[in-house]
Design a protein around this motif. Structure first.
Motif, PDB file in Angstrom:
ATOM      1  N   ALA A 138      23.178  27.474  -7.143  1.00 20.86           N
ATOM      2  CA  ALA A 138      23.911  26.298  -7.608  1.00 20.86           C
ATOM      3  C   ALA A 138      25.419  26.514  -7.658  1.00 20.86           C
ATOM      4  O   ALA A 138      26.187  25.547  -7.638  1.00 20.86           O
ATOM      5  N   ARG A 139      25.851  27.761  -7.708  1.00 24.09           N
ATOM      6  CA  ARG A 139      27.278  28.038  -7.859  1.00 24.09           C
ATOM      7  C   ARG A 139      28.144  27.399  -6.762  1.00 24.09           C
ATOM      8  O   ARG A 139      29.194  26.809  -7.070  1.00 24.09           O
ATOM      9  N   PRO A 140      27.769  27.476  -5.479  1.00 25.50           N
ATOM     10  CA  PRO A 140      28.610  26.873  -4.439  1.00 25.50           C
ATOM     11  C   PRO A 140      28.761  25.360  -4.583  1.00 25.50           C
ATOM     12  O   PRO A 140      29.768  24.795  -4.128  1.00 25.50           O
ATOM     13  N   LEU A 141      27.796  24.713  -5.213  1.00 28.26           N
ATOM     14  CA  LEU A 141      27.893  23.268  -5.428  1.00 28.26           C
ATOM     15  C   LEU A 141      28.964  22.946  -6.469  1.00 28.26           C
ATOM     16  O   LEU A 141      29.726  21.988  -6.308  1.00 28.26           O
ATOM     17  N   SER A 243      23.569  18.119  -4.482  1.00 26.70           N
ATOM     18  CA  SER A 243      22.185  18.310  -4.882  1.00 26.70           C
ATOM     19  C   SER A 243      21.629  19.584  -4.268  1.00 26.70           C
ATOM     20  O   SER A 243      22.375  20.418  -3.749  1.00 26.70           O
ATOM     21  N   GLN A 244      20.308  19.707  -4.319  1.00 31.86           N
ATOM     22  CA  GLN A 244      19.637  20.931  -3.876  1.00 31.86           C
ATOM     23  C   GLN A 244      18.318  20.602  -3.182  1.00 31.86           C
ATOM     24  O   GLN A 244      17.695  19.588  -3.470  1.00 31.86           O
ATOM     25  N   ASN A 245      17.897  21.503  -2.287  1.00 29.71           N
ATOM     26  CA  ASN A 245      16.568  21.567  -1.675  1.00 29.71           C
ATOM     27  C   ASN A 245      16.521  21.247  -0.189  1.00 29.71           C
ATOM     28  O   ASN A 245      15.712  21.809   0.527  1.00 29.71           O
ATOM     29  N   THR A 262      24.274  19.605   0.001  1.00 27.69           N
ATOM     30  CA  THR A 262      23.064  20.128  -0.631  1.00 27.69           C
ATOM     31  C   THR A 262      22.902  21.594  -0.275  1.00 27.69           C
ATOM     32  O   THR A 262      23.349  22.038   0.784  1.00 27.69           O
ATOM     33  N   ASN A 263      22.289  22.333  -1.171  1.00 26.51           N
ATOM     34  CA  ASN A 263      21.889  23.701  -0.844  1.00 26.51           C
ATOM     35  C   ASN A 263      20.384  23.661  -0.625  1.00 26.51           C
ATOM     36  O   ASN A 263      19.623  23.343  -1.539  1.00 26.51           O
TER      37      ASN A 263
END
Length: 335
Positions: A138-141, A243-245, A262-263
Motif C-alpha cells: 500500500a505504501r506506493p499508493l 486502489s488495490q488488486n 492500482t497495485n
C-alpha cells in the motif's frame, strides 16, 4: 464353443484388470480442499484458477466458502478433513479462525497452506503461507497521492478488520502519504470488502466532507461502489482514487480514467503457485513451514497491457504451471 468361451473369459479378465487399475488410479488421485473466505470476486477468481490448474495436474479440488464466518470456516475445515482430503488451501477469515484451522489440520495430519493472514507463530504448523508485503503493497499508493495531490483531505475505505491485512494496508498507505504534510486523513471507514457498503461509506464521507480530494479504497470491488457514489454526487472529477488488486473491473476503471492507480496482486497466479507449493509439500518434494511473497504489479493507464489477468485462460494457466516456483523468504517476516 471353447474359442467363444475363451474369448468371453479374456474380455472378463480384461474388464477386471481395467476396473482394478482404475480403482487404484482413483485412489492415487490427490484431493485438495480450497476454502475461500467469501464468494467475492477476488476469491472466486483465485479458486477458479486453482481449479483449472488442479485439473491439468490430475488433482481433484473441492471448493468451500466461509462467508466471513469463523464458525463456518472451522466447519469447512472439519468437513474437508472428514472427507479425507490430502491438503487444504485456505483464505482464512481471521487470526483466531486460522489458529483453529491449523490446529484441526495438524491434529489430523493434513497439510494446510494459507493465502494471507500470516502470523509467525502459525508458520511451523503449516504447509506454508503466501501473501504480499502488506505495508509495502500500500505504501506506493500513498506516495503517489503525496506526489500528485498538492494538498487537501483524504479518506480511507478499509476492508474487514481483524485479520491484520486491512490494518497493514492502512499503515503502509499512511507511511507513503506522510511525504506530503499538506494532506490530511479526515475519515477512515471499514466497508468489509463489500461494494454496497463502500457505496454507502463514500456517500457518508462526501456528505460530511464535501471537499475531499483523494480516496484510498483497499480493493476494487469496493472501488466500484465508491465510483458509483461519487458519480451520483457529481464529485468524481474532484476526487483521485487509488486502489488495490488489479481486478478486471478495476482495470476497466483505470481505462476509463475513473481510477488513477492500482497495485495488483492477482489471485489467479498466486493461487496456482500456492497450489503447486502445497502439492510439493504433500509429495515430500518441498519442505513445509515456509513463507512466500505473492506477485504484485503497479498498474496505471500507461501499462494496462502487462497485467496478469484474474480471469486467466486455460492457456495462460498452463504457462504458469511451467514457471519457476517462488523461493521461500528466509528468514520469514517477523510479523
Amino acid at each position: 464353443m471353447r474359442r467363444g468361451n475363451a474369448w468371453v473369459m479374456g474380455v472378463m479378465v480384461l474388464c477386471a484388470v481395467v476396473l482394478l487399475f482404475g480403482s487404484v488410479f482413483a485412489e492415487d488421485q490427490l484431493e485438495i480442499a480450497f476454502i475461500r473466505a467469501t464468494g467475492e470476486p477476488y476469491y472466486q477468481y483465485g479458486s477458479q484458477a486453482a481449479e483449472i490448474a488442479a485439473k491439468k495436474l490430475g488433482v481433484k479440488m473441492i471448493i468451500y466458502t466461509s462467508n466471513l464466518d469463523p464458525a463456518q470456516e472451522l466447519a469447512n475445515v472439519q468437513d474437508a478433513i472428514s472427507r479425507g482430503v490430502d491438503g487444504i488451501l485456505i483464505y482464512a477469515v481471521s487470526l483466531s479462525s486460522e489458529r483453529a484451522a491449523v490446529d484441526a489440520a495438524s491434529k489430523a495430519g493434513v497439510p494446510i497452506f494459507f493465502q494471507y493472514g500470516y502470523h509467525p507463530d502459525l508458520l511451523p504448523k503449516s504447509a506454508g503461507f503466501m501473501q504480499i508485503d502488506l505495508k509495502g503493497f500500500a505504501r506506493p499508493l500513498g506516495e503517489w497521492m503525496a506526489e500528485n495531490i498538492p494538498s487537501g483531505k483524504i479518506a480511507i475505505i478499509e476492508g474487514t478488520l481483524g485479520r491484520g491485512d486491512a490494518e497493514a494496508y492502512t499503515e503502509g498507505f499512511l507511511e507513503g502519504l506522510a511525504k506530503n504534510p499538506n494532506l490530511q486523513v479526515v475519515a477512515k471507514v471499514s466497508a468489509e470488502w463489500n461494494r454496497q457498503k463502500a457505496y454507502e461509506a463514500a456517500t457518508n464521507i462526501i456528505t460530511a466532507h464535501p471537499d475531499i480530494v483523494g480516496m484510498f479504497v483497499q480493493n476494487e470491488d469496493m472501488a466500484v461502489g465508491v465510483v458509483n457514489a461519487l458519480e451520483r454526487l457529481g464529485k468524481l472529477e474532484q476526487v483521485k482514487i487509488v486502489s488495490q488488486n488489479g481486478a478486471p473491473y478495476g482495470l476497466d476503471l483505470i481505462r476509463e480514467g475513473k481510477l488513477q492507480l492500482t497495485n495488483a496482486n492477482p489471485p489467479s497466479i498466486a493461487s496456482v503457485m500456492a497450489l503447486r507449493i502445497l502439492l510439493g509439500v504433500i509429495k515430500g518434494e518441498i519442505e513445509p513451514g515456509h513463507f512466500y511473497w505473492a506477485p504484485t504489479q503497479l498498474i496505471s493507464k500507461e501499462n494496462l497491457n502487462v497485467a496478469y489477468r484474474w480471469d486467466a485462460s486455460e492457456e495462460e494457466i498452463e504457462e504458469w504451471l511451467k514457471l519457476p516456483l517462488p523461493e521461500p523468504v528466509i528468514p520469514p517476516p517477523s510479523s
